[in-house]
Enzyme design. Structure first.
Site, PDB file in Angstrom:
ATOM      1  N   HIS A   1      -3.798   6.122   3.277  1.00  0.00           N
ATOM      2  CA  HIS A   1      -4.546   4.942   2.868  1.00  0.00           C
ATOM      3  C   HIS A   1      -4.043   3.685   3.576  1.00  0.00           C
ATOM      4  O   HIS A   1      -4.818   2.921   4.172  1.00  0.00           O
ATOM      5  CB  HIS A   1      -4.450   4.791   1.356  1.00  0.00           C
TER       6      HIS A   1
ATOM      7  N   ASP B   1       0.839  -1.191   0.000  1.00  0.00           N
ATOM      8  CA  ASP B   1       0.000   0.000   0.000  1.00  0.00           C
ATOM      9  C   ASP B   1       0.879   1.247   0.000  1.00  0.00           C
ATOM     10  O   ASP B   1       1.978   1.228  -0.542  1.00  0.00           O
ATOM     11  CB  ASP B   1      -0.926  -0.037   1.224  1.00  0.00           C
TER      12      ASP B   1
ATOM     13  N   SER C   1     -11.222  -0.644  -0.626  1.00  0.00           N
ATOM     14  CA  SER C   1      -9.946  -0.649   0.097  1.00  0.00           C
ATOM     15  C   SER C   1     -10.147  -0.940   1.571  1.00  0.00           C
ATOM     16  O   SER C   1      -9.257  -1.471   2.226  1.00  0.00           O
ATOM     17  CB  SER C   1      -9.257   0.707  -0.029  1.00  0.00           C
TER      18      SER C   1
END
Length: 924
Positions: free
Chosen positions: A206, A156, A529
C-alpha cells in the site's frame, strides 16, 4: 485510505463498493494514552505504578506531551486510568483504539522483467498519464516544476525504496530520505512493536503504491511518473505485514514527521468516526494549526451513505480527500495466444482463483452467442450440452454470481472457465468450486470477438499461460462508465456536527503505480488511498509556484478552483451536481490554483442544521492581481441528499438507494457585484434560506456552490452545505438491535429473559482454560446515528447483596456503575460489541445475582448532564454467577470430566428462592 481485503476486483467498472464498516474501532485492553499538562519523564511516570504498568510509547513531542501506557492487569486498567485522569499533572486520558491496515483493491500487477511492450486495447488513449491530465499536473511538468525542496511524509505500510522507480536507496541523498519503522514486520496491532530505522515495505504494498503516485521516477517500463518527482519522501511505517495499529503509534508517527521538518503529511488510514473531537483527529488538527498541511483519505465507505466521515480526515482543518475514477482503466495483463482456424493472435488475461493454467491448450465452448445476455450461464445447461472436460468454457460476466455460473459449467464436466467482462478492463475472479482447475477473465472486446467466431462455426483454440510467470503488458481502456465521476466507494460526510467533509477530490479509482518488487513491482489499485497522495503531491507543486506552505491558503486555493461534477449512478448522470458531502469542492485543478490571483478566505461554508442554523455568514474576496477585476456572485445548487429513505426509517439509506432531489437553498449576497482594484479585498455577506418542499423528518442535506466569476475570466466557487431538519431530534440508538447475546455467539442472537450466565472467577477471564468453561453475556449496541457518548448502567434486580442495597441512582436508574470500557466516547453509527465478565469501570466486580443493563446514547448536540438528552433502552433481565475454584465437596456442583474442579458460586449464600422473595418485596 482504502477499506477492503486484498482485492478481488481487478479492473471492471467503477471501483467495487466496499462492505459497510459497522464496528467501532477496537479498544486495546489495558492500553491508554495519557497527555500531560506539562512535560515530565514518561519512564518516571510509569514507575509510579510500582510495576503494574509498562511504557508502550513515549509520546513527548513539541506539540503533544504524553505517553502510551499498558496496564499489566487489564482487569484493573479502567480503575487505574480513572485515577490517572484525576491527577493534577494530567490533561486527559483516552483509550488506545486500533485502526485497520489500509485496504485496497489490487487490480493487477506486473514486474520489470515481465514487461513486454506497452499496448493499447479498446480505447483512444494518449501517452500522457491520465490522472495528471485530469488534475492539470501535466502543466507543472511542462513548466519544469517538480516539487523540488518539499518534504512529504508518508504514514503508511512503509515504502519499498529499493524499487528502481523509487530511488533504490534510503537516507540522505535518496528519494526516500528520512523516516522510521515504528512497528516491524510481525506487528499486528495487539503484540509488541519492534521498531527500527528501516521503513522498507516488502509484504503489503500500500505505502509503496502511494509513494509512486507522489514521486515515482520515470525510469520504468510502464512510463509511470510521480506527480511531484522532485520532492523528498519520508516513510513512517505504522503497520506490520498484517493487522492494525493503535492510535498511539499514529500520534507518534505524525509528531515524528512534523519534527523531522515535513512540509506535508499524508496518510491513507482511518476508520468510521464523524467526530472532529476524536483524539487522533485532534492531534492532527494541532499539526495543521502549526503550519503543516495534513491530507487524509476520506474513506472507502460510500455504500454507507450520508454522515459517514472517517477519522482523522474529519479533524478540524484536516483536508479530507475524496476519489474520482480515472478516465482511463489501465490493466497489467498476462500474455497468451489463441487461434481462430489457423491464424494465431496474442491476447491478455487476468488470472483468478484457482489458476492452474500451466500448458492448457483447449478449444472454446459457450452456452449461447448473446453477448448482451446479463444472465449468461446462470441457468443449468441444457441436456444437449457436451462433456465440457475437453473445453474452456467462455461465460459473460453479469447478473448472478461467478460461483453460480461456474457451478453450472462444472456440472457438465468443465474444468476451465474464462469470463469475458461486460465493461472495459478485467477483474480477478475467485470461484473455488470442486472440480474447477482454473478461472480467468479477459476484456469484453476479446470475448465478443471469440463469440462471433464461435457463432460463425469457427474453432477457437486458446493457449493459456501461467499468470504468475507469463509476460505482462500494459493495456489501457477508455472508461466511459465512471471516468471523471465520483468513485462509488468514496465516503460521504458531513460530520455529525455538520462540518464539511470531504474538501475536494482527485483520481483514486484505477491508478497505476509502483508496488514492492517482491509483490510484482507495479500495480493497478483503487481507493481513496490512491487519491490522497496525489493531493499531497499537488500541495508540493503549488508550494513551489506560490512560495507559501500555509495550509489554509493552499486548501482555499485548491477548493476555490476545483471543478464540481454531476452526480452519476450506474453509469447514468444526474441533472444535478453531486452533493458537497460526496465531492467537496470538486476535482482539483492544480494549475488554476497555483496561478489564481483571486483568493477566498475560506474553503467552504456550513449553515448547520435547523436547530443551529447560522444563515448569515461572511467570507473575503481578495484581488492579488495587477489590475482591477469586477466580480459577480451567483448560487449554483447541488443535489440535496436525503439521509433517510422514509420518514420512519431508523438508519440512513445506503448507496445506491440514497435519494437525491433538486430542491436548492436560496442565497442572497451583499454585495452581489463589486469591483476590486489590484491589492484590494472585500467582505461578502451571505444570507441563506434553507430549501423548501423537503421532508425534514428524512433529514435532507442540501448543498451547492457560490459561483464567483471575474471580468478577468476567473471562475471560482465556494462550496456550502446545511441540513434541513434537526440532528438533535433523530434517533441515535437502535433499540431493536441493542440486545444481550452470548459472548460465544457470533450471530448476536438475542437471549431469552432470565438466562443465567456463568462468568469466570473475577480477574480470570483472560485465562483461556477458564474462559472456555464460562458462558459470558455480550452487550450489542447498535447506533442508528453517531453518538458522542454511550453510557451503560448495571441495574440490580434483587437486594441479595450489599452492593445492590447501596446502589446509586443516576438519571432515575438504580445502578452499580458502568461496565469496564464505558462510557464510550465519539462513536460512529454502527455496532459496538462488548463481552462482559462482571467487572465495573471502577475495578470492582458485581456480585452474583439478577440484573439488567440500561443503555443510553447521547443525542447529537446533546447535553450529557441531562437525562432527557439520551436515547434509552434496556436489555432483558439476566442472572450471573461465577465459577469458583475449590476442592471436592458433596454440597458443590462440579463441571464433569475435569480434574481441576470448579464450582458455581451464588451471592452471599442465599438461595435462588430467597432472591426471588427479595424481588417480590421490591415489586411491592
Amino acid at each position: 485510505m482504502v477499506r477492503l481485503d486484498l482485492a478481488t476486483v481487478l479492473l471492471a467498472v467503477a471501483a467495487a463498493v466496499n462492505a459497510v464498516q459497522v464496528d467501532t474501532p477496537e479498544v486495546l485492553p489495558g492500553a491508554y494514552i495519557v497527555e500531560y499538562e506539562n512535560d515530565q519523564d514518561s519512564n518516571a511516570f510509569v514507575r509510579k505504578f510500582g510495576g503494574r504498568a509498562s511504557l508502550r510509547k513515549d509520546l513527548r513531542f513539541k506539540l503533544f506531551k504524553g505517553a502510551s501506557i499498558q496496564f499489566k492487569d487489564t482487569k484493573n486498567a479502567e480503575e487505574m486510568a480513572a485515577k490517572v485522569a484525576k491527577l493534577p499533572t494530567i490533561k486527559r486520558v483516552f483509550p488506545v483504539r486500533r485502526y485497520p491496515i489500509p485496504q485496497h483493491d489490487v487490480l493487477s500487477t506486473g514486474d520489470d522483467a515481465a514487461a513486454l511492450v506497452k499496448r493499447q486495447l479498446g480505447g483512444n488513449v494518449t501517452n500522457s498519464f491520465s490522472p495528471h491530465l485530469m488534475t492539470q499536473v501535466n502543466k507543472f511538468k511542462e513548466a519544469g516544476i517538480t516539487g523540488k525542496g518539499i518534504k512529504i511524509a508518508v504514514i503508511d505500510t512503509g515504502i519499498d525504496y529499493t524499487h528502481p522507480a523509487l530511488g533504490g536507496c534510503f537516507g540522505p541523498g535518496c528519494l526516500v530520505s528520512y523516516g522510521a519503522d515504528l512497528v516491524g514486520d510481525a506487528f499486528n496491532g495487539a503484540n509488541q512493536p519492534r521498531p527500527d530505522n528501516d521503513p522498507v515495505d516488502n509484504c503489503n504494498g500500500h505505502g509503496t503504491h502511494v509513494a509512486g503516485i507522489i514521486a515515482a521516477q520515470s525510469n520504468n517500463p510502464y512510463g509511470i511518473v510521480g506527480a511531484a518527482e522532485g520532492v523528498q519522501l519520508g516513510a513512517y511505517r505504522v503497520f506490520g505485514c498484517q493487522g492494525d495499529v493503535g492510535n498511539d503509534l499514529l500520534i507518534a508517527a505524525y509528531n515524528m514527521a512534523y519534527e523531522a521538518g515535513s512540509d506535508i503529511i499524508t496518510a491513507s488510514i482511518g476508520g468510521a468516526s464523524g467526530w472532529s473531537e476524536d483524539p487522533w483527529a485532534a492531534v492532527v488538527s494541532r499539526i495543521v494549526e502549526n503550519g503543516v498541511p495534513c491530507v487524509v483519505s476520506a474513506g472507502n465507505d460510500g455504500a454507507a451513505g450520508v454522515f459517514y466521515a472517517s477519522t482523522a480526515a474529519n479533524g478540524k482543518q484536516v483536508t479530507a480527500i475524496a476519489s474520482v475514477d480515472n478516465v482511463i482503466t489501465p490493466a497489467l495483463l498476462a500474455n497468451a495466444t489463441y487461434q481462430i482456424d489457423s491464424k494465431s493472435e496474442f491476447f491478455g488475461f487476468t488470472g483468478g482463483d484457482p489458476q492452474s493454467w500451466n500448458s492448457v491448450s483447449l478449444p472454446l465452448w459457450t452456452v449461447n452467442y448473446n453477448t448482451t445476455d446479463e444472465a449468461h450461464g446462470c441457468d443449468p445447461y441444457p441436456a444437449s450440452t457436451p462433456n465440457l472436460s475437453g473445453y474452456i468454457v467462455l461465460i459473460r460476466r453479469g447478473s448472478c454470481t461467478f460461483v453460480q455460473k461456474v457451478e453450472n459449467a462444472v456440472a457438465k464436466g468443465a474444468r476451465y472457465v474464462i469470463f469475458y467482462n461486460n465493461v472495459p478492463g478485467t477483474l480477478s475472479v475467485t470461484a473455488r468450486v470442486p472440480g474447477l482447475s482454473a478461472v480467468a477473465t479477459i476484456p469484453s472486446g476479446t470475448g465478443e470477438l471469440w463469440v462471433e467466431a464461435l457463432e460463425s462455426g469457427k474453432r477457437v483454440l486458446v493457449n493459456m499461460a501461467n499468470p504468475s510467470t507469463a509476460p505482462k503488458f500494459l493495456a489501457n481502456f477508455d472508461n466511459p462508465t465512471s471516468g471523471g465521476y465520483l468513485s462509488s466507494f468514496t465516503s460521504w460526510g458531513p460530520t455529525f456536527e455538520v462540518e464539511s467533509k470531504p474538501q475536494f477530490s482527485t483520481p483514486g479509482g484505477y491508478i497505476l503505480s509502483t508496488y514492492p518488487r517482491l509483490l510484482g513491482s507495479y500495480g493497478v489499485l483503487s481507493g481513496t488511498s490512491m487519491a490522497c497522495p496525489l493531493a499531497a503531491a499537488i500541495y508540493a507543486l503549488v508550494m513551489n509556484v506560490r512560495g507559501t506552505k500555509d495550509p489554509k491558503t493552499i486548501e482555499n486555493l485548491l477548493s476555490s478552483t476545483a471543478k464540481p461534477n454531476l452526480f452519476r449512478r450506474d453509469g447514468v448522470s444526474s441533472p444535478y451536481l453531486a452533493p458537497v458531502p460526496q465531492q467537496g469542492a470538486g476535482l482539483v485543478q492544480a494549475w488554476d490554483a497555483a496561478k489564481a490571483t483571486t483568493l477566498l478566505s475560506t474553503s467552504g461554508l456550513s449553515f448547520n442544521d435547523t436547530d443551529h442554523f447560522n444563515p448569515v455568514q461572511t467570507f473575503t474576496v481578495s484581488n492579488t492581481g495587477s489590475s482591477s477585476v469586477t466580480y459577480s456572485l451567483s448560487n449554483v445548487g447541488a443535489a440535496t441528499a436525503y439521509t433517510y429513505s422514509s420518514p420512519g426509517a431508523l438508519t440512513p439509506a445506503s448507496l445506491p438507494s440514497v435519494e437525491l432531489t433538486g430542491n436548492f437553498a436560496s442565497l442572497a449576497f451583499t454585495p452581489s457585484t463589486f469591483t476590486l482594484g489590484a491589492g484590494q479585498r472585500r467582505i461578502v455577506t451571505v444570507k441563506a434560506t434553507a430549501p423548501t418542499g423537503l421532508d425534514v423528518k428524512r433529514l435532507p442535506v442540501y448543498s451547492g456552490y457560490i459561483a464567483i466569476n471575474g471580468s478577468d475570466s476567473s471562475a471560482l466557487s465556494l462550496p456550502y452545505l446545511g441540513v434541513a431538519g434537526s440532528l438533535h431530534s433523530v434517533v441515535v440508538l437502535n433499540s431493536d438491535n441493542t440486545l444481550l447475546a452470548r459472548a460465544r455467539d457470533s450471530t448476536n442472537s438475542p437471549v431469552a429473559a432470565n438466562l443465567t450466565f456463568t462468568l469466570p472467577p473475577p480477574g480470570q477471564s483472560n485465562i483461556t482454560a477458564v474462559r472456555n468453561r464460562a458462558d459470558m453475556p455480550k452487550l450489542v449496541v447498535t447506533l442508528a446515528m453517531g453518538s458522542a457518548m454511550i453510557r451503560v448502567d448495571v441495574v440490580p434486580l434483587t437486594n441479595c447483596s450489599t452492593a445492590a442495597q447501596n446502589a446509586k441512582v443516576v438519571f432515575g436508574t438504580r445502578t452499580l456503575g458502568q461496565p469496564e470500557e464505558f462510557p464510550s466516547w465519539y462513536n460512529p453509527r454502527g455496532t459496538l460489541q462488548y463481552a462482559w465478565d462482571g467487572r465495573l469501570a471502577d475495578g470492582s466486580y458485581v456480585p452474583a445475582g439478577r440484573y439488567k443493563l440500561t443503555v443510553r446514547a447521547l443525542k447529537i448536540f446533546g447535553d450529557e448532564s441531562k437525562s432527557e438528552e439520551y436515547d434509552v433502552t434496556e436489555t432483558v433481565p439476566f442472572r450471573i454467577r461465577y465459577l469458583t475454584e475449590g476442592k471436592t465437596q458433596k454440597r458443590k456442583r462440579f463441571v464433569k470430566g475435569e480434574r481441576a474442579l470448579w464450582t458455581v458460586g451464588v451471592e452471599r449464600r442465599q438461595t435462588p428462592e430467597q432472591c426471588e422473595a427479595d424481588e417480590r418485596t421490591l415489586k411491592q
